[in-house]
Scaffold this active site. Structure first.
Site, mmCIF file in Angstrom:
data_model
loop_
_atom_site.group_PDB
_atom_site.id
_atom_site.type_symbol
_atom_site.label_atom_id
_atom_site.label_comp_id
_atom_site.label_asym_id
_atom_site.label_seq_id
_atom_site.Cartn_x
_atom_site.Cartn_y
_atom_site.Cartn_z
ATOM 1 N N ASP A 241 5.373 -5.780 33.345
ATOM 2 C CA ASP A 241 5.134 -6.183 34.326
ATOM 3 C C ASP A 241 6.500 -6.284 36.004
ATOM 4 O O ASP A 241 6.959 -5.065 35.372
ATOM 5 C CB ASP A 241 6.122 -8.493 33.585
ATOM 6 C CG ASP A 241 6.998 -8.296 33.370
ATOM 7 O OD1 ASP A 241 8.132 -6.433 33.320
ATOM 8 O OD2 ASP A 241 7.278 -9.132 32.542
ATOM 9 N N GLU B 6 4.256 -17.281 30.545
ATOM 10 C CA GLU B 6 4.879 -18.319 30.095
ATOM 11 C C GLU B 6 4.469 -19.356 29.185
ATOM 12 O O GLU B 6 3.504 -19.541 28.946
ATOM 13 C CB GLU B 6 5.113 -19.171 31.749
ATOM 14 C CG GLU B 6 6.307 -18.274 33.169
ATOM 15 C CD GLU B 6 7.427 -18.260 32.652
ATOM 16 O OE1 GLU B 6 7.533 -18.810 31.321
ATOM 17 O OE2 GLU B 6 8.195 -18.235 33.740
ATOM 18 N N HIS C 97 9.125 -16.606 26.259
ATOM 19 C CA HIS C 97 7.625 -15.790 26.703
ATOM 20 C C HIS C 97 8.099 -14.424 26.377
ATOM 21 O O HIS C 97 9.179 -14.100 25.715
ATOM 22 C CB HIS C 97 7.988 -16.327 28.375
ATOM 23 C CG HIS C 97 8.524 -15.294 29.312
ATOM 24 N ND1 HIS C 97 9.422 -17.149 30.096
ATOM 25 C CD2 HIS C 97 9.933 -14.491 29.492
ATOM 26 C CE1 HIS C 97 10.665 -15.726 30.478
ATOM 27 N NE2 HIS C 97 10.748 -14.116 30.008
ATOM 28 N N ASN D 269 12.747 -19.313 27.441
ATOM 29 C CA ASN D 269 11.818 -20.665 27.067
ATOM 30 C C ASN D 269 10.733 -19.943 26.002
ATOM 31 O O ASN D 269 9.736 -20.559 25.759
ATOM 32 C CB ASN D 269 11.213 -20.721 27.830
ATOM 33 C CG ASN D 269 10.300 -19.851 28.527
ATOM 34 O OD1 ASN D 269 10.498 -18.400 28.169
ATOM 35 N ND2 ASN D 269 10.006 -20.118 30.050
HETATM 36 C C1 GLP Z 1 12.606 -11.252 32.142
HETATM 37 C C2 GLP Z 1 10.983 -10.311 32.343
HETATM 38 C C3 GLP Z 1 10.840 -10.339 30.286
HETATM 39 C C4 GLP Z 1 12.447 -9.954 29.503
HETATM 40 C C5 GLP Z 1 13.243 -11.883 29.643
HETATM 41 C C6 GLP Z 1 14.341 -12.021 28.966
HETATM 42 O O1 GLP Z 1 11.642 -12.260 32.158
HETATM 43 N N1 GLP Z 1 9.601 -11.191 32.145
HETATM 44 O O2 GLP Z 1 10.194 -9.054 29.451
HETATM 45 O O3 GLP Z 1 12.246 -10.336 28.506
HETATM 46 O O4 GLP Z 1 13.030 -12.216 31.348
HETATM 47 O O5 GLP Z 1 15.446 -11.040 29.670
HETATM 48 P P1 GLP Z 1 16.546 -11.106 29.417
HETATM 49 O O6 GLP Z 1 16.672 -9.422 28.365
HETATM 50 O O7 GLP Z 1 17.591 -10.654 30.937
HETATM 51 O O8 GLP Z 1 17.428 -12.016 28.310
#
Ligand code: GLP
Length: 249
Positions: free
Chosen positions: A67, A142, A137, A135
């Site tokens: 993404d 989402e 995702h 959440n």
């Molecule tokens: C972001 C990314 C995800 C990631 C998530 C968790 O929103 N788009 O790919 O898995 O956050 O992030 P973190 O690893 O910093 O908790």
């Protein structure tokens, strides 16, 4: 799903890296799906070390990122383009031409999403690395987004923007939109390695593993993937029971 419960973040990172290193030795032209966020940072450090120790090379590897934010330029320090270069690409011998990150050019988003899809379907990932949002995702799919989606533009929800505000300084500075692989693209991968650490991920991990398959918890779809490894530390695994496909290290 196979759950690998590790002691701490360091062990999570080593275990996740070991899956990639093994496959990369066997198949030097591996196609890797990559994730951003703090979860894969330790994994990337382990891959860089293995590269520096001449155990692996990325010369023939192709990568696809999940993404990218919309509304900030690619050279913004918090774009996922910058993130990947900072934390992985600039340290290894990957060919820039083999790097694929969704392009976030505002004027042609629909066309760019379609082009990304075409490349994704032409290059099935050998391994897709994933984190998980608090959440539930994955990528930027989402809660509530259709599980059959291909690459699309998503409006980020407030919880995700709050979680990611730490990178931007304030909630208001976090972009409101992103372009992301859809669940269909994520599932089109031979293996999936999902990493989670910390107590704040425990509920999402629990719902992903034991909950119903539900578009309100996008990660729950991974229960249907034939080779999905969930690598978690003790805190993220704290709500999981000790049964099923469970490996305790
Ligand atoms: C972001 C990314 C995800 C990631 C998530 C968790 O929103 N788009 O790919 O898995 O956050 O992030 P973190 O690893 O910093 O908790």
């Amino acid at each position: 799903m196979e759950i690998y419960k590790m002691k701490d973040y360091e062990d999570v990172s080593k275990k996740a890296a070991s899956f990639i290193i093994k496959d990369l030795i066997l198949k030097p032209n591996l196609i890797l799906g990559l994730a951003t966020g703090s979860s894969p940072l330790g994994l990337y450090r382990n891959l860089i070390e293995a590269y520096e120790d001449d155990i692996i090379s990325f010369k023939d590897v192709m990568t696809f990122n999940l993404d990218e934010y919309i509304g900030i330029p690619r050279d913004h320090p918090q774009s996922y383009f910058s993130f990947m270069h900072e934390h992985l690409f600039r340290h290894i011998d990957i060919d820039e031409a083999n790097i694929n990150i969704p392009n976030n050019d505002l004027d042609q988003l629909d066309k760019l999403a379609m082009e990304y899809d075409e490349r994704l379907f032409g290059h099935q990932r050998d391994i897709q690395i994933l984190g998980i949002g608090s959440n539930g995702h994955i990528g930027f799919n989402e809660p509530g987004t259709p599980l059959g989606n291909e690459t699309f533009v998503v409006e980020l929800n407030d919880q995700t923007r709050r979680d990611n505000a730490r990178f931007f300084g304030s909630f208001d500075d976090v972009p409101k939109y992103a372009i992301t692989m859809g669940i269909k693209n994520i599932m089109y991968s031979k293996k999936i390695v999902l990493i989670a650490s910390g107590k704040h991920k425990a509920e999402a991990v629990y719902k992903m593993v034991y909950g119903d398959i539900d578009k309100q918890v996008p990660a729950s779809i991974l229960q249907l993937h034939p080779d999905c490894r969930v690598v978690v530390d003790e805190a993220a695994a704290s709500l999981l029971r000790m049964d099923g496909n469970y490996k305790n290290f």
